[in-house]
Structure formats: structure tokens, C-alpha cells
Design a protein around this motif. Structure first.
Motif, PDB file in Angstrom:
ATOM      1  N   GLY A  83       0.830  -1.190   0.000  1.00  0.00           N
ATOM      2  CA  GLY A  83       0.000   0.000   0.000  1.00  0.00           C
ATOM      3  C   GLY A  83       0.863   1.237   0.000  1.00  0.00           C
ATOM      4  N   LYS A  84       0.279   2.369   0.377  1.00  0.00           N
ATOM      5  CA  LYS A  84       1.008   3.636   0.381  1.00  0.00           C
ATOM      6  C   LYS A  84       1.766   3.791   1.690  1.00  0.00           C
ATOM      7  CE  LYS A  84      -2.147   5.894  -2.835  1.00  0.00           C
ATOM      8  NZ  LYS A  84      -3.067   7.030  -3.089  1.00  0.00           N
ATOM      9  N   PHE A  85       2.622   2.841   1.955  1.00  0.00           N
ATOM     10  CA  PHE A  85       3.423   2.841   3.168  1.00  0.00           C
ATOM     11  C   PHE A  85       4.675   2.022   2.880  1.00  0.00           C
ATOM     12  CE2 PHE A  85       2.308  -1.529   3.873  1.00  0.00           C
ATOM     13  CZ  PHE A  85       0.975  -1.623   3.498  1.00  0.00           C
ATOM     14  N   SER A  86       5.637   2.119   3.769  1.00  0.00           N
ATOM     15  CA  SER A  86       6.815   1.271   3.649  1.00  0.00           C
ATOM     16  C   SER A  86       6.933   0.391   4.890  1.00  0.00           C
ATOM     17  CB  SER A  86       8.092   2.105   3.473  1.00  0.00           C
ATOM     18  OG  SER A  86       8.317   2.904   4.602  1.00  0.00           O
ATOM     19  N   VAL A  87       7.451  -0.790   4.680  1.00  0.00           N
ATOM     20  CA  VAL A  87       7.632  -1.735   5.771  1.00  0.00           C
ATOM     21  C   VAL A  87       9.069  -1.620   6.256  1.00  0.00           C
ATOM     22  CG1 VAL A  87       7.520  -4.147   6.465  1.00  0.00           C
ATOM     23  CG2 VAL A  87       5.891  -3.261   4.777  1.00  0.00           C
TER      24      VAL A  87
ATOM     25  N   ALA B 184       4.111 -21.838  21.939  1.00  0.00           N
ATOM     26  CA  ALA B 184       3.520 -20.512  22.119  1.00  0.00           C
ATOM     27  C   ALA B 184       2.759 -20.135  20.859  1.00  0.00           C
ATOM     28  CB  ALA B 184       4.612 -19.475  22.390  1.00  0.00           C
ATOM     29  N   VAL B 185       2.020 -19.050  20.962  1.00  0.00           N
ATOM     30  CA  VAL B 185       1.479 -18.413  19.764  1.00  0.00           C
ATOM     31  C   VAL B 185       2.524 -17.413  19.294  1.00  0.00           C
ATOM     32  CG1 VAL B 185      -0.355 -17.018  18.774  1.00  0.00           C
ATOM     33  CG2 VAL B 185      -0.885 -18.715  20.544  1.00  0.00           C
ATOM     34  N   TYR B 186       2.907 -17.504  18.044  1.00  0.00           N
ATOM     35  CA  TYR B 186       3.923 -16.639  17.463  1.00  0.00           C
ATOM     36  C   TYR B 186       3.238 -15.558  16.623  1.00  0.00           C
ATOM     37  CZ  TYR B 186       7.642 -19.714  19.012  1.00  0.00           C
ATOM     38  OH  TYR B 186       8.519 -20.428  19.790  1.00  0.00           O
ATOM     39  N   TYR B 187       3.619 -14.322  16.892  1.00  0.00           N
ATOM     40  CA  TYR B 187       3.014 -13.173  16.225  1.00  0.00           C
ATOM     41  C   TYR B 187       4.040 -12.462  15.366  1.00  0.00           C
ATOM     42  CZ  TYR B 187      -0.768 -13.691  19.620  1.00  0.00           C
ATOM     43  OH  TYR B 187      -1.800 -14.176  20.385  1.00  0.00           O
ATOM     44  N   CYS B 188       3.654 -12.183  14.149  1.00  0.00           N
ATOM     45  CA  CYS B 188       4.492 -11.369  13.274  1.00  0.00           C
ATOM     46  C   CYS B 188       4.255  -9.889  13.591  1.00  0.00           C
ATOM     47  CB  CYS B 188       4.126 -11.652  11.817  1.00  0.00           C
ATOM     48  SG  CYS B 188       5.051 -10.681  10.603  1.00  0.00           S
ATOM     49  N   ASN B 189       5.310  -9.115  13.543  1.00  0.00           N
ATOM     50  CA  ASN B 189       5.231  -7.680  13.811  1.00  0.00           C
ATOM     51  C   ASN B 189       5.973  -6.922  12.719  1.00  0.00           C
ATOM     52  OD1 ASN B 189       7.094  -5.349  15.147  1.00  0.00           O
ATOM     53  ND2 ASN B 189       4.983  -5.229  15.880  1.00  0.00           N
ATOM     54  N   ALA B 190       5.440  -5.780  12.338  1.00  0.00           N
ATOM     55  CA  ALA B 190       6.126  -4.944  11.362  1.00  0.00           C
ATOM     56  C   ALA B 190       5.972  -3.484  11.748  1.00  0.00           C
ATOM     57  CB  ALA B 190       5.561  -5.179   9.962  1.00  0.00           C
ATOM     58  N   ALA B 191       7.047  -2.753  11.601  1.00  0.00           N
ATOM     59  CA  ALA B 191       7.004  -1.298  11.784  1.00  0.00           C
ATOM     60  C   ALA B 191       6.649  -0.685  10.441  1.00  0.00           C
ATOM     61  CB  ALA B 191       8.348  -0.789  12.268  1.00  0.00           C
ATOM     62  N   ILE B 192       5.519   0.003  10.400  1.00  0.00           N
ATOM     63  CA  ILE B 192       4.993   0.540   9.154  1.00  0.00           C
ATOM     64  C   ILE B 192       5.174   2.049   9.154  1.00  0.00           C
ATOM     65  CG2 ILE B 192       2.992   0.726   7.667  1.00  0.00           C
ATOM     66  CD1 ILE B 192       3.997  -2.134   8.051  1.00  0.00           C
ATOM     67  N   LEU B 193       5.735   2.548   8.072  1.00  0.00           N
ATOM     68  CA  LEU B 193       5.966   3.987   7.958  1.00  0.00           C
ATOM     69  C   LEU B 193       4.986   4.575   6.956  1.00  0.00           C
ATOM     70  CD1 LEU B 193       7.858   6.178   9.035  1.00  0.00           C
ATOM     71  CD2 LEU B 193       9.312   5.790   7.032  1.00  0.00           C
ATOM     72  N   TRP B 194       4.097   5.427   7.503  1.00  0.00           N
ATOM     73  CA  TRP B 194       3.132   6.150   6.667  1.00  0.00           C
ATOM     74  C   TRP B 194       3.629   7.586   6.570  1.00  0.00           C
ATOM     75  CZ3 TRP B 194      -1.487   3.545   5.197  1.00  0.00           C
ATOM     76  CH2 TRP B 194      -1.721   2.330   5.860  1.00  0.00           C
ATOM     77  N   GLY B 195       4.332   7.923   5.529  1.00  0.00           N
ATOM     78  CA  GLY B 195       4.924   9.255   5.461  1.00  0.00           C
ATOM     79  C   GLY B 195       5.918   9.397   6.594  1.00  0.00           C
ATOM     80  N   LYS B 196       5.599  10.289   7.549  1.00  0.00           N
ATOM     81  CA  LYS B 196       6.494  10.491   8.690  1.00  0.00           C
ATOM     82  C   LYS B 196       5.971   9.804   9.950  1.00  0.00           C
ATOM     83  CE  LYS B 196       8.296  14.900   7.015  1.00  0.00           C
ATOM     84  NZ  LYS B 196       8.501  16.334   7.315  1.00  0.00           N
ATOM     85  N   ILE B 197       4.865   9.104   9.830  1.00  0.00           N
ATOM     86  CA  ILE B 197       4.258   8.458  10.995  1.00  0.00           C
ATOM     87  C   ILE B 197       4.567   6.970  10.971  1.00  0.00           C
ATOM     88  CG2 ILE B 197       2.098   7.945  12.172  1.00  0.00           C
ATOM     89  CD1 ILE B 197       0.965  10.513  10.921  1.00  0.00           C
ATOM     90  N   GLN B 198       5.085   6.457  12.086  1.00  0.00           N
ATOM     91  CA  GLN B 198       5.392   5.028  12.176  1.00  0.00           C
ATOM     92  C   GLN B 198       4.439   4.367  13.168  1.00  0.00           C
ATOM     93  OE1 GLN B 198       9.474   3.518  11.912  1.00  0.00           O
ATOM     94  NE2 GLN B 198       9.124   2.429  13.835  1.00  0.00           N
ATOM     95  N   ARG B 199       3.887   3.244  12.757  1.00  0.00           N
ATOM     96  CA  ARG B 199       3.014   2.475  13.628  1.00  0.00           C
ATOM     97  C   ARG B 199       3.345   1.001  13.514  1.00  0.00           C
ATOM     98  NH1 ARG B 199      -2.744   5.435  12.115  1.00  0.00           N
ATOM     99  NH2 ARG B 199      -2.318   7.401  13.206  1.00  0.00           N
ATOM    100  N   ASP B 200       2.987   0.267  14.550  1.00  0.00           N
ATOM    101  CA  ASP B 200       3.198  -1.176  14.549  1.00  0.00           C
ATOM    102  C   ASP B 200       1.980  -1.890  13.975  1.00  0.00           C
ATOM    103  OD1 ASP B 200       5.158  -1.681  17.589  1.00  0.00           O
ATOM    104  OD2 ASP B 200       5.730  -1.399  15.504  1.00  0.00           O
ATOM    105  N   ALA B 201       2.240  -2.943  13.222  1.00  0.00           N
ATOM    106  CA  ALA B 201       1.182  -3.834  12.749  1.00  0.00           C
ATOM    107  C   ALA B 201       1.471  -5.238  13.269  1.00  0.00           C
ATOM    108  CB  ALA B 201       1.125  -3.835  11.227  1.00  0.00           C
ATOM    109  N   TRP B 202       0.395  -5.987  13.538  1.00  0.00           N
ATOM    110  CA  TRP B 202       0.545  -7.330  14.089  1.00  0.00           C
ATOM    111  C   TRP B 202      -0.248  -8.332  13.253  1.00  0.00           C
ATOM    112  CZ3 TRP B 202       3.758  -8.449  18.106  1.00  0.00           C
ATOM    113  CH2 TRP B 202       4.228  -7.366  18.876  1.00  0.00           C
TER     114      TRP B 202
END
Length: 119
Positions: free
Chosen positions: A27-31, A91-109
Motif C-alpha cells: 500500500g502507500k506505506f513502507s515496511v 507458544a502463539v507466534y506473532y508477526c510484527n512490522a514497523a509501518i511507515l506512513w509518510g512520517k508516521i510510524q506504527r506497529d502492525a501485528w
């Protein structure tokens, strides 16, 4: 909206191996950094492994020397190769990614994938 799709969990015997994979949608973001966390029954979520866009890695102490994280940036995919599995890796294993939307970074799970190690 970012989606992380995990696969590869399941049942393994002690000493066995499994490989997890996780692919992020486009999408319009970078991983940026991607990684794996896990949460065992009655435990807090903990870092398993993480990899930066440049390939630097860090691991949780309990998996050092046994697990290997890698990624294919072009495919927005991260892998976790788990060798010498132990019952305590269950355990339950969760994938995590730091997503950069322009200058805003958020975590995705991701939704989580169960890994069970038992004889």
C-alpha cells in the motif's frame, strides 16, 4: 490498512524444526523492521527475533543459536527458521512490522500462529 499474513505453525517434536513466514500487504506505506514475538500460556509476549531493513538482527536470549530470522524485502516477507525446538518454545507466534506512513510510524501485528513442541 496493513495486513500481516502468517503461515507455517504447527506441531513439532523436540529437536525438530519449523519455518514460519509472514507477508505484509502492499500500500502507500513502507515496511521497516519486521520481527516475531511469542506468547506462551500465562506468559507475557516476548521478542523472539527482529530484523531491520538493512539486515541487522537481534534475538531473544532463549532462541540464540537455534532460530534464524531472514527477510525478502521485495516480497515484504519475513521468515523464522526454528531449529532444535524445545517444549518451552510452545507458544502463539506473532508477526510484527514497523509501518511507515509518510512520517508516521506504527506497529502492525499478525493474527498469530500456534507452534506446539511435544513428543
Amino acid at each position: 490498512q496493513v495486513q500481516l499474513v502468517e503461515s507455517g505453525g504447527g506441531l513439532a517434536q523436540p529437536g525438530g524444526s519449523l519455518t514460519l513466514s509472514c507477508t505484509a500487504s502492499r500500500g502507500k506505506f513502507s515496511v521497516e523492521a519486521m520481527g516475531w514475538y511469542r506468547q506462551g500460556p500465562g506468559e507475557q509476549r516476548e521478542l523472539v527475533a527482529r530484523i531491520t531493513p538493512t539486515g541487522s538482527t537481534n534475538y531473544g536470549n532463549s532462541v540464540l543459536g537455534r532460530f534464524t530470522i531472514s527477510r525478502d524485502r521485495g516480497a515484504n516477507t519475513v521468515y523464522l527458521r526454528m531449529n532444535s525446538l524445545r517444549p518451552e518454545d510452545t507458544a502463539v507466534y506473532y508477526c510484527n512490522a514497523a509501518i511507515l506512513w509518510g512520517k508516521i510510524q506504527r506497529d502492525a501485528w499478525g493474527q498469530g500462529t500456534q507452534v506446539s513442541v511435544s513428543s
